[in-house]
Design an enzyme around this catalytic site. Structure first.
Site: not given
Ligand code: GLC
Length: 610
Positions: A290, A496
């Site tokens: 992530d 988030e």
């Molecule tokens: C974010 C998320 C993830 C996403 C990634 C790219 O923090 O946790 O779901 O795909 O970063 O944006």
């Protein structure tokens, strides 16, 4: 270094994928291999960086566009520019551009914004979700990207979680059924396709990404990036189950979760990333981290990054979403390999997986945007699909104070109606987070139909529609003049951790607005939220009807379709609706299950009462 001769196997389109992978791998230097494992964000990306560091992937974070309201062709120009830089390298390995197209290609102005997953969970319609995947794939390919970080297959166990709306359901079996988005995005693999091997149907499909592996929806108190404290049996039964469905559909990538399992951070967990996902489940695609997740293995973030990188790569990460400090990433990983702390065998395994997905995705044959797809972005057919998804996602929780006198469907030709509330005419609120910007926005942020637009388009010409964002005293005082009121309230957009919430009170005095109107005028309340919220007794008592609309997206006409009776309601709660937050977590398999509305609840127009 010399250019590769044209006859080499990896450049032969009809050669077997595994032969192409091994041929190309055998030609690669360590810098070229590490480059493939590096994903950088477009804001630090230049053509020179791609060519000189052999970058394997570029991404747009939430809201990271070429410029405000960039057209799809502007996106395609940007991404094709990056691609040509990659093709100019010695081996000419194309990049793969990834984006969070999680409810339509939601970063792109004018793209369809479908309901967020929790609303799709209310539809229980796996084929609808597959069709949404087909449409989304076209709108992603149209801008030159070939990979979306979707579906999120989190099983939502506690709605205090800020990402509740990204989950289809609290029930793992419902979630498993709705993983059909993978087949929509990537294409449906033939029966004989080996489970776990990446699949892509063709140029109108995109690489999917099952996320966030594993247990992201089960953290204690719903704390985002928190700790999921369950036995391996429960982790496998509830949280791993959707991944088996995704792997069976040939999902090509999996994103590791920020969260932990019994105190072990997923990004460092060899047992789950390698022994379970790759060995036991036979996943042959690649695992991506992530955003900045390797940095977050330590507090403060980034402390001794080299050590975190060693742990996470050896645990089974194949590509790292760095996404900005790529020089440090490349330097540290090179040093780790040269010292033997990360073996070349581990690097080769990661690069093989990445190359396999790129060959399967056809990127070597078709690296540049197919501009014939540009017109699919926001097209009428996709808007109709969005409208269908909206009407199927709405859940009717109450229909008439009087058991034998349903309140809905509403009269289309009333003399005068009041339409009020913070969410009646706000496309940004209707779409929620991950729309145009990471955390979402308010206002007319893209092309679409608000609830107010839809009401005005449906009621008769002679109907006087009075719209006030907040009902004025004067209007309330003249309440006898209104046939009925529609009051739309709910959450402002979030994403988030910003969405973590343990109160679940309807913001902007939503309950008071509803009550003030419902005390005077027969009222339909529509709640826009990413999860169940507190419904106070006065709200439940005073309103005539109550709809959970979730975060329906851009095609608001779908709400009018059921409110005015062109279609019946089909939505069923994908999560339990609590009475009080003190009950949380509240799931149907709990010993004491006493919800306000149980999972699966949903009235039809011909049923009344609450
Ligand atoms: C974010 C998320 C993830 C996403 C990634 C790219 O923090 O946790 O779901 O795909 O970063 O944006």
């Amino acid at each position: 270094m010399e250019r590769q001769e044209e006859s080499c196997i990896y450049k032969t389109p009809d050669a077997p994928v595994e032969a192409r992978v091994q041929d190309l791998l055998s030609r690669m230097t360590l810098p070229e291999k590490i480059g493939q494992m590096t994903q950088i964000e477009r804001r630090v990306t230049t053509h020179a960086v791609i060519t000189e560091s052999f970058i394997g992937s570029v991404t747009s974070g939430g809201g990271s566009w070429p410029f405000e309201d960039a057209k799809p062709s502007d996106w395609a120009d940007m991404i094709d520019g990056y691609q040509n830089a990659a093709l100019a390298t010695r081996l000419g390995i194309p990049i793969i551009y990834g984006i969070d197209a999680v409810h339509g290609n939601n970063n792109v102005y004018g793209a369809i914004i479908f309901p967020h997953n929790i609303g799709l969970g209310a539809t229980r319609d796996a084929d609808l979700i597959r069709r949404i995947g087909v449409a989304t794939a076209l709108e992603v390919r149209a801008i030159g990207a070939s990979w979306t970080f979707a579906p999120c297959v989190a099983v939502l166990r506690d709605p205090r979680w800020g990402r509740s709306y990204e989950s289809y359901s609290e029930d793992h079996e419902i979630t498993c059924e709705l993983t059909k988005l993978v087949s929509g995005l990537q294409g449906e693999p033939p029966k004989e396709h080996p489970s776990g091997y990446p699949f892509l149907g063709g140029r109108n499909n995109v690489v999917a990404c099952a996320k966030h592996f594993v247990g992201d929806g089960g953290t204690d108190k719903g704390i985002n990036e928190g700790n999921t404290t369950v036995s391996y049996e429960e982790l496998e039964r509830i949280h791993l189950a959707p991944y088996l469905k995704c792997i069976a559909q040939g999902v090509s990538t999996v994103m590791a979760s920020y969260s932990s399992w019994n105190g072990s951070k997923l990004h460092s967990d060899y047992f789950l990333l390698t022994e379970v996902l790759k060995q036991k489940l036979g996943f042959k695609g690649f695992v991506i981290s992530d955003w900045e997740a390797v940095d977050r293995l330590t507090k403060p973030k980034g402390l001794n990054f080299r050590n975190s990188l060693k742990i996470s790569i050896n645990a089974g990460l194949d590509m790292v979403m760095v996404p900005f400090k790529y020089e440090r990433f490349i330097e540290d990983l090179t040093s780790l390999v040269e010292s033997g702390e990360v073996t070349m065998a581990r690097i080769d395994d990661a690069v093989e997986r990445i190359l396999r997905v790129k060959f399967v995705a056809g990127l070597f044959e078709h690296p540049l945007t197919d501009r014939s797809l540009l017109d699919t972005v926001g097209c009428k057919e996709h808007r109709e699909l969005g409208r269908e998804a909206v009407r199927k996602s709405l859940v009717l929780l109450k229909n008439g104070k009087n058991v034998n006198k349903p309140f809905l469907p509403l009269d289309r030709n009333p003399k005068r109606i009041l339409v009020t509330g913070t969410h009646v005419d706000d496309l940004g609120y209707q779409c929620g987070g991950w729309t145009k910007a990471w955390f979402g926005l308010s206002g007319r942020i893209t092309i679409g139909t608000t609830l107010l637009d839809a009401i005005k388009a449906t009621v008769g010409d002679k109907t006087e529609v009075i719209f006030e964002k907040t009902p004025s005293e004067e209007t309330l005082a003249s309440s006898e003049g209104f046939s009925y009121a529609i009051v739309a309230v709910g959450e402002a957009p979030y994403a988030e951790t910003r969405g973590d919430n343990s109160e679940h009170i309807i913001p902007f005095n939503g309950s008071d607005i509803v009550t003030a109107v419902a005390e005077r005028i027969q009222t339909l309340m529509i709640l826009f939220s990413g999860r169940p919220m507190v419904l106070e007794p006065k709200v439940l008592e005073k309103t005539e009807a109550l709809i959970a609309a979730w975060l329906p997206g851009s095609e608001g006409q779908g709400m009018a379709d059921v409110i005015f009776g062109d279609y019946d309601f089909e939505g069923m709660l994908p999560v339990s609706w609590f009475k009080r937050v003190e009950q949380l977590p509240l799931n149907a398999d709990a010993d004491l299950y006493d919800p306000l509305f149980p999972i699966g609840f949903g009235l039809k127009l011909n049923s009344s009462g609450n």
